[in-house]
Write an enzyme that holds these catalytic residues in place. Structure first.
Site, mmCIF file in Angstrom:
data_model
loop_
_atom_site.group_PDB
_atom_site.id
_atom_site.type_symbol
_atom_site.label_atom_id
_atom_site.label_comp_id
_atom_site.label_asym_id
_atom_site.label_seq_id
_atom_site.Cartn_x
_atom_site.Cartn_y
_atom_site.Cartn_z
ATOM 1 N N ARG A 150 0.839 -1.201 0.000
ATOM 2 C CA ARG A 150 0.000 0.000 0.000
ATOM 3 C C ARG A 150 0.874 1.252 0.000
ATOM 4 N NH1 ARG A 150 -4.734 0.993 4.381
ATOM 5 N NH2 ARG A 150 -3.062 1.190 5.914
ATOM 6 N N ARG B 157 -0.853 -5.107 14.549
ATOM 7 C CA ARG B 157 -2.167 -4.486 14.321
ATOM 8 C C ARG B 157 -3.241 -5.568 14.179
ATOM 9 N NH1 ARG B 157 -0.965 -0.858 9.287
ATOM 10 N NH2 ARG B 157 -3.118 -0.157 9.466
HETATM 11 P P1 AMP Z 1 -6.070 3.268 10.408
HETATM 12 O O1 AMP Z 1 -5.639 4.353 9.486
HETATM 13 O O2 AMP Z 1 -7.548 3.217 10.615
HETATM 14 O O3 AMP Z 1 -5.490 1.923 10.035
HETATM 15 O O4 AMP Z 1 -5.454 3.623 11.849
HETATM 16 C C1 AMP Z 1 -4.067 3.714 12.044
HETATM 17 C C2 AMP Z 1 -3.750 3.693 13.529
HETATM 18 O O5 AMP Z 1 -4.369 4.802 14.180
HETATM 19 C C3 AMP Z 1 -4.253 2.474 14.280
HETATM 20 O O6 AMP Z 1 -3.373 1.363 14.176
HETATM 21 C C4 AMP Z 1 -4.330 3.006 15.705
HETATM 22 O O7 AMP Z 1 -3.045 3.116 16.286
HETATM 23 C C5 AMP Z 1 -4.843 4.441 15.469
HETATM 24 N N1 AMP Z 1 -6.319 4.497 15.460
HETATM 25 C C6 AMP Z 1 -7.131 4.819 14.405
HETATM 26 N N2 AMP Z 1 -8.413 4.766 14.747
HETATM 27 C C7 AMP Z 1 -8.443 4.404 16.056
HETATM 28 C C8 AMP Z 1 -9.490 4.153 16.995
HETATM 29 N N3 AMP Z 1 -10.791 4.272 16.652
HETATM 30 N N4 AMP Z 1 -9.136 3.789 18.244
HETATM 31 C C9 AMP Z 1 -7.850 3.688 18.628
HETATM 32 N N5 AMP Z 1 -6.812 3.885 17.794
HETATM 33 C C10 AMP Z 1 -7.102 4.237 16.518
#
Ligand code: AMP
Length: 208
Positions: free
Chosen positions: A122, A166
């Site tokens: 990605r 993750r």
């Molecule tokens: P994403 O872009 O949705 O994959 O999010 C990237 C990272 O941001 C995640 O691995 C978490 O560390 C943090 N993050 C995003 N959304 C949340 C959420 N709703 N709760 C907690 N951490 C979040």
């Protein structure tokens, strides 16, 4: 037509891509907590500084930070909303239910091998948050965003070791939401593997 929609699923399962597309088509707002946090980190805000170590290691940012951030965002948002990457814990889902009535939760189903293969390939746009896949959804010009012309980058947390963490965090903290929303009769599942157009058609059918 459903107006408050949650996209649930492991990292890299297509929530961002389809969230962008669906929000454009329906004229809805897309709220991605990941995008908001990354922007906060770039702007070196207090939230960004607190969130950075969690994001870099693939852990979740603490619920109180996320819930406050979402509360503020919702208060400024009018019309339909697609939530991408929120809620990610039962605590966040309980908090959200105090502010909004959810219409549908779309659960993107995808196995770990596919997630790892997708995320390592990605590339993301730091400016408009568009995402590309080096093979299946490559930008027209190498390393350049088709939409805004910025240089694409690989997110630090899209490296294999962090992706594995993750996925473990997803299983432990976020997967319980599948049961949580299923019990409320809100959950529909879409197969996240296949052509982008076909999956998008399936999503549209599910929310009609
Ligand atoms: P994403 O872009 O949705 O994959 O999010 C990237 C990272 O941001 C995640 O691995 C978490 O560390 C943090 N993050 C995003 N959304 C949340 C959420 N709703 N709760 C907690 N951490 C979040």
């Amino acid at each position: 037509m459903k107006s408050i929609i949650i996209f649930l699923g492991p990292p890299g399962s297509g929530k961002g891509t389809h969230g962008d597309r669906l929000s454009k088509e329906l004229g809805y707002n897309k709220i991605s907590t990941g995008d908001i946090l990354r922007e906060s980190i770039r702007n070196k805000t207090t939230i960004g500084n607190k969130a950075k170590k969690f994001i870099d290691s693939g852990e979740l940012v603490p619920d109180d930070i996320i819930i406050n951030l979402i509360k503020e965002k919702i208060s400024k948002t009018k019309g339909g909303i697609i939530f991408d990457g929120f809620p990610r814990t039962v605590e966040q889902a309980d908090a959200l239910s105090q502010y909004l009535d959810i219409d549908t939760v779309i659960n993107f189903d995808m196995n770990d091998d596919e997630v790892i293969s997708r995320l390592t390939k990605r590339r993301s746009c730091p400016k408009c948050n568009a995402v590309y896949h080096l093979i299946y959804n490559a930008p027209l010009r190498s390393k350049i965003c088709d939409i805004c012309g910025s240089e694409l980058y690989q997110r630090d947390d899209d490296r294999e070791e962090t992706i594995r963490n993750r996925l473990a965090v997803y299983r432990d903290k976020t997967m319980p939401l599948i049961d949580y929303y299923n019990k409320k009769g809100l959950l529909v599942t879409v197969n996240g593997i296949g052509s982008i157009d076909k999956i998008f058609e399936n999503i549209k059918e599910l929310i009609q």
